[in-house]
Design a protein around this motif. Structure first.
Motif, mmCIF file in Angstrom:
data_model
loop_
_atom_site.group_PDB
_atom_site.id
_atom_site.type_symbol
_atom_site.label_atom_id
_atom_site.label_comp_id
_atom_site.label_asym_id
_atom_site.label_seq_id
_atom_site.Cartn_x
_atom_site.Cartn_y
_atom_site.Cartn_z
ATOM 1 N N ILE A 66 32.072 46.143 32.139
ATOM 2 C CA ILE A 66 32.285 47.305 33.036
ATOM 3 C C ILE A 66 33.372 48.248 32.450
ATOM 4 N N LEU A 67 33.045 49.438 32.176
ATOM 5 C CA LEU A 67 33.892 50.651 31.560
ATOM 6 C C LEU A 67 34.306 50.362 30.092
ATOM 7 N N GLY A 68 33.313 49.351 29.457
ATOM 8 C CA GLY A 68 33.785 49.016 28.140
ATOM 9 C C GLY A 68 33.501 50.152 27.265
ATOM 10 N N ARG A 69 32.661 51.174 27.526
ATOM 11 C CA ARG A 69 32.295 52.344 26.715
ATOM 12 C C ARG A 69 33.271 53.388 26.836
ATOM 13 N N PHE A 70 34.100 53.200 27.689
ATOM 14 C CA PHE A 70 35.062 54.256 27.964
ATOM 15 C C PHE A 70 36.463 54.050 27.192
ATOM 16 N N ARG A 113 31.104 53.412 38.934
ATOM 17 C CA ARG A 113 31.596 52.363 38.021
ATOM 18 C C ARG A 113 32.906 52.036 38.257
ATOM 19 N N LEU A 114 33.820 52.992 38.874
ATOM 20 C CA LEU A 114 35.167 52.465 39.060
ATOM 21 C C LEU A 114 35.240 51.401 40.180
ATOM 22 N N ALA A 115 34.579 51.670 41.095
ATOM 23 C CA ALA A 115 34.359 50.909 42.248
ATOM 24 C C ALA A 115 33.936 49.379 41.752
ATOM 25 N N THR A 116 32.914 49.262 41.050
ATOM 26 C CA THR A 116 32.632 47.976 40.452
ATOM 27 C C THR A 116 33.521 47.362 39.417
ATOM 28 N N PHE A 117 34.524 48.365 38.735
ATOM 29 C CA PHE A 117 35.522 47.948 37.978
ATOM 30 C C PHE A 117 36.543 47.484 38.654
ATOM 31 N N PHE A 118 37.004 48.031 39.906
ATOM 32 C CA PHE A 118 37.992 47.404 40.739
ATOM 33 C C PHE A 118 37.928 45.996 41.390
#
Length: 214
Positions: A66-70, A113-118
């Motif tokens: 999750i968010l690994g590409r950022f 994606r932020l929601a999944t990350f949290f």
């Protein structure tokens, strides 16, 4: 001086639980039998990264989760904002990220994606959705006339004089008979309004024609 072994996953979990319970670093260090320096190191990491801080940091390519590409700064800033403001949703966090000077020109993730990350990295900060109330049972079907009346409203009917009306029709579905039909002026200074119906006390149905006329 003999170097202490690295903290086990269960010990890191106890540090996290102690942090959530409001215990101090010396208290947690005493319970684990570890030095305050080691506990403080993991304490800070957990405070900045949430549950993700419990993992080992191994050298290698950037994570593809999750968010690994950022950019790493995006993940850290998003997590810090969410933990500082648990009531903020992904939209509000994303707005703060866009306004952050250190992230100017950096690609930001979508709110989903932020929601999944949290949910994955700081579930304790994510509000739990209330369970939906059960669907009420359907009313029994009428088997004889006048057991049930249906109220139908045809809204926003333009009249010849420029007015706007709502035509309400009361119908008996079993007998297929029209009980009453009446038009109401609904034009206002700006546009038009919807009709509000009160419950009829004798029959507990919306205001009807025979016992409490509109």
């Amino acid at each position: 001086m003999c170097r202490q072994p690295a903290l086990s996953p269960s010990e890191r979990e106890r540090i996290y639980q102690g942090q959530v319970q409001g215990k101090s670093i010396p208290e947690i260090a005493s319970e684990l039998g570890r030095s305050g320096h080691v506990v403080r190191k993991w304490w800070r990491r957990i405070r900045q990264e949430g549950l993700a801080g419990l993992r080992d940091r191994r050298p290698g390519p950037a994570p593809r989760g999750i968010l690994g590409r950022f950019d790493t700064r995006v993940r850290r800033a998003a997590l810090r904002l969410k933990q500082t403001h648990p009531r903020w949703g992904p939209n509000r966090v994303l707005l703060a990220l866009r306004q952050a000077p250190e992230l100017d020109g950096v690609r930001l993730p979508h709110r989903s994606r932020l929601a999944t990350f949290f949910k994955h990295h700081c579930p304790e900060c994510v509000a739990r959705q209330a369970a939906r109330p059960p669907t009420p049972p359907a009313p029994p079907r009428a088997t004889a006339v006048h057991e049930v009346w249906e109220l139908d409203a045809q809204e926003k009917i333009l009249l010849g004089d420029g007015g706007i009306a709502t035509v309400c029709t009361l119908r008996d579905p079993v007998g297929a008979a029209i009980i009453a039909s009446q038009a109401f002026e609904t034009r206002t200074a700006k546009h038009w309004r919807k009709l509000a119906w009160m419950s009829c006390r004798p029959c507990r149905w919306p205001t009807c024609a025979n016992c409490c006329r509109p």
